[in-house]
Design an enzyme around this catalytic site. Sequence first.
Site, mmCIF file in Angstrom:
data_model
loop_
_atom_site.group_PDB
_atom_site.id
_atom_site.type_symbol
_atom_site.label_atom_id
_atom_site.label_comp_id
_atom_site.label_asym_id
_atom_site.label_seq_id
_atom_site.Cartn_x
_atom_site.Cartn_y
_atom_site.Cartn_z
ATOM 1 N N GLY A 1 -0.384 -3.778 5.022
ATOM 2 C CA GLY A 1 -1.427 -4.744 5.362
ATOM 3 C C GLY A 1 -1.786 -4.615 6.831
ATOM 4 N N THR B 1 0.882 -1.169 0.000
ATOM 5 C CA THR B 1 0.000 0.000 0.000
ATOM 6 C C THR B 1 0.920 1.219 0.000
ATOM 7 O OG1 THR B 1 -1.623 -1.275 1.271
ATOM 8 C CG2 THR B 1 -1.855 1.080 1.403
ATOM 9 N N SER C 1 -6.961 -2.578 7.020
ATOM 10 C CA SER C 1 -6.147 -2.222 8.188
ATOM 11 C C SER C 1 -5.556 -0.827 8.066
ATOM 12 C CB SER C 1 -5.009 -3.232 8.356
ATOM 13 O OG SER C 1 -5.510 -4.498 8.672
ATOM 14 N N ASP D 1 -9.261 -9.414 0.346
ATOM 15 C CA ASP D 1 -9.269 -8.993 1.742
ATOM 16 C C ASP D 1 -10.477 -9.534 2.494
ATOM 17 O OD1 ASP D 1 -6.914 -7.712 2.180
ATOM 18 O OD2 ASP D 1 -7.722 -5.683 2.259
ATOM 19 N N GLU E 1 -8.482 -6.321 -4.390
ATOM 20 C CA GLU E 1 -8.949 -6.022 -3.037
ATOM 21 C C GLU E 1 -9.958 -7.028 -2.492
ATOM 22 O OE1 GLU E 1 -7.368 -4.083 -0.488
ATOM 23 O OE2 GLU E 1 -7.316 -2.803 -2.247
#
Length: 581
Positions: free
Chosen positions: A479, A396, A458, A438, A435
């Site tokens: 993450g 990210t 998160s 997740d 995504e």
Amino acid sequence: MTRHLVAAIVLTAIGTVAIAKTPVATGTGGAVATISEQASQSALAILDKGGNAIDAAIAAAATLGVTDPFSCGIGGGGFMVVYLAREQRVVTIDHRETAPAAFSPATFLDNGKEMDFDTVVASGQSVGVPGTVRGWDEALRRYGTMSFKQVLAPAIDVAAKGFTVNANFSRLVDENADKFRRFPATAALYLKDGMAPPPGTLLKNPGLASTYRALAQGGVKAFYEGPVARAIVDAVNRPATAPGVSVRGGKLTLADLANYEARIRQPVRSTYRGYELYGMPLPSSGGVTVLVALNLLEGWDLKALPRAQAEHLYLEASRLAFADRNAYLADPEYVDAPVAGLLSKEYAAQRRKLIDAGRAATGPVVAGDPYPFQQDASVPQRPAPTARLRQESAHTTHLTVSDKAGNVVSYTFTIESWGGSGIVVPGHGFLLNNEMTDFEFSGPGPNVPEAGKRPRSSMAPTIALKDGKPAFTIGSPGGATIITTVLQTIVNHVDFGMRMDQAIDAPRLSQRNGPTTDIEPGFDEAAQADALVRLGQRWASEPEEIGAANALVFNPDGTVTAVSEGHRHGVGSALVQKKGH
């Protein structure tokens, strides 16, 4: 006036011009910290033209989509926390990806068994409805001062003229080359003769430049309707693959894109050692989990304890906070999560009794019962806790910006795994997210896939106030380790009194209610580690770099210090405006 507090200085390049890159800078105007020199320069250019922190944050984010495309971009989503100086309030913009309408709790089951995780990642099935562009539009219309055309101009320039690939970029391509080779559009953009481009290569992205120009001219509708939307749907449902390669398609529709909405949500809030902390609410679990852990730690005077003792308490508080996170937190439009109970100081006092200051827990702990602390007359149904936690991607990016008027942005956004699904939308130059992985692949639990649902995140962009004014910001990729990176940096800065650059550069430890704690390379050989082992802490077998944080500190003398990584992720970029702007 600008001065550089040097934690490290490296050379980077904008186009073909090498310039100094420093992760710490202090000055009197607006400030920015990102992991990319080009992105930081884009934000500074917007600030210098009179834009505010919101305008500059989007300029930086758009540029990161060019220079750091494997961790973020318009094919993904994110969470933005904004302090509005004039109104003295904090707002958040949730532009997390949503599940297509065709999703159900059985989407990732095949004959009743969970599908292979890696197979799902590199497929159209993992792609959620991108939210980034809608989030940028909401931010600009509500809180910005500039148009898409103005804030996208720096990124268009970088995409069209190109940027020089550094060693970190080349390494990330090399690590994901197998995934990228599956998709011709991706391979054509990021591979050279089937291999990663070597450092020093000039990389242009004309497709992304064209897409950004379409947004500059047509606004948000140019992404969610028309040719770009059709190209996204085609890329997801019928991924173009290399000969002999077969991947699953998704079930994305034009209606899924046209119906996507960002959410303006109230931040979660708590207090810690005289600070007011504001974080991202659900569906990001980051804000709640960080605050739950800090509430637990508030019961000890950490600065008066030996360092190993204090870090032991940090790890055990994180363990308990993650137990509650995993059991209760998910998209608030689908799950009635007991957030008020979890953030109750009385609940923290009860849970704190479970922490042994002299010995680590021998394994995962069970979730607590926050419902008696909810003060909710409706008595919501108590969900069954999840039995296990799926591994969460660590890839990210986070950026933070302030302006001379006092507005502040703390922004984390992502496409999930390195390179997301691996699918570049042909002709448009951006990678699509993965995504949807997740979600938990099977239930029962609060975070199973459902139509329109946002998977739990998160991400934990955070803004801290003191005496009603901004004190610092912090956020990170990583993450589920985002939560522990933000938590540990706050403890380092607030409790241990470290300067923010020291707090960020310190070795990171991440305990997420597992049998072992993740550590960074070399930490297990340090005396500090031996002291923690004597308290019962156990380390994961394969150390790896954790997080890539960025922060701002608002100093008592009215200056602001921008802080990025001093050694992780190729060193970050901190810039401040020069006097006169």
